[in-house]
Motif scaffolding. Sequence first.
Motif, PDB file in Angstrom:
ATOM      1  N   CYS A 172       0.824  -1.216   0.000  1.00 53.82           N
ATOM      2  CA  CYS A 172       0.000   0.000   0.000  1.00 53.82           C
ATOM      3  C   CYS A 172       0.863   1.274   0.000  1.00 53.82           C
ATOM      4  O   CYS A 172       1.616   1.515   0.932  1.00 53.82           O
ATOM      5  CB  CYS A 172      -0.929  -0.006   1.211  1.00 53.82           C
ATOM      6  SG  CYS A 172      -1.918   1.489   1.319  1.00 53.82           S
ATOM      7  N   LEU A 174      -0.149   4.280   0.450  1.00 57.17           N
ATOM      8  CA  LEU A 174      -0.610   5.227   1.470  1.00 57.17           C
ATOM      9  C   LEU A 174       0.026   4.895   2.822  1.00 57.17           C
ATOM     10  O   LEU A 174       0.372   5.780   3.600  1.00 57.17           O
ATOM     11  CB  LEU A 174      -2.131   5.193   1.566  1.00 57.17           C
ATOM     12  CG  LEU A 174      -2.827   5.514   0.232  1.00 57.17           C
ATOM     13  CD1 LEU A 174      -4.226   4.953   0.189  1.00 57.17           C
ATOM     14  CD2 LEU A 174      -2.831   7.007  -0.005  1.00 57.17           C
ATOM     15  N   ILE A 181      -4.862   5.425   8.710  1.00 54.60           N
ATOM     16  CA  ILE A 181      -5.883   4.607   8.048  1.00 54.60           C
ATOM     17  C   ILE A 181      -7.176   4.618   8.861  1.00 54.60           C
ATOM     18  O   ILE A 181      -7.136   4.695  10.082  1.00 54.60           O
ATOM     19  CB  ILE A 181      -5.351   3.158   7.829  1.00 54.60           C
ATOM     20  CG1 ILE A 181      -6.257   2.373   6.884  1.00 54.60           C
ATOM     21  CG2 ILE A 181      -5.158   2.420   9.162  1.00 54.60           C
ATOM     22  CD1 ILE A 181      -5.591   1.134   6.310  1.00 54.60           C
TER      23      ILE A 181
HETATM   24 ZN    ZN Z   1      -2.492   1.280   3.524  1.00 57.96          ZN
END
Ligand code: ZN
Length: 188
Positions: A172, A174, A181
């Motif tokens: 991921c 991000l 998250i």
């Molecule tokens: Zn993530």
Amino acid sequence: MTELNVLELFSRLSVLKEGHFRLTSGRHSAKYMQCAALFEHPREAERVVAELLPKLPDAVDAVAAPAIGGILMGYETARALGVRSVFAEREEGRMTLRRGFSVQPGEKILLVEDVVTTGGSVREVMELLSEAGAKIVAVASIVDRSGGTAAFGVPFIPLVSVAIETYTPEECPLCRAGQPIVKPGSRN
Ligand code: ZN
């Protein structure tokens, strides 16, 4: 309303959220779609479904939808077309018509679903209604999330296409960027 305006509306009503989400599957994504948030606002839902109406087949006797996601869209579509609205729901894992709902042999049915991802539920309802002798004339949805891969053997009429990429936590971007998250479905 153009496609872009529909997406702007989705953003304004939080139908389509941007951020960093942990999905039920455990995968992560930068977008999250909650179509129920559209039907929380009946006037806006009416406008969105109205965009779909000119694309639909002329002769429709009834609208059918899989529960739960398709129920409100089915109702709004049927209301706008002036035809009956029925929905199928799962009973012991199998899609079925309950609550006195039925379709007649030869009836022309428009199947609707709010968001088509794999199209599995729609396909099950198609089978159910076809077995009853009804004729499925088309499948319509507000959103196509299948990336154009959903096929039903009848015309598929989505209003907009939305691609949502998902990642494993390891891959991921991000997470790598340190973005906090959240679990979707929460109010924030
Ligand atoms: Zn993530």
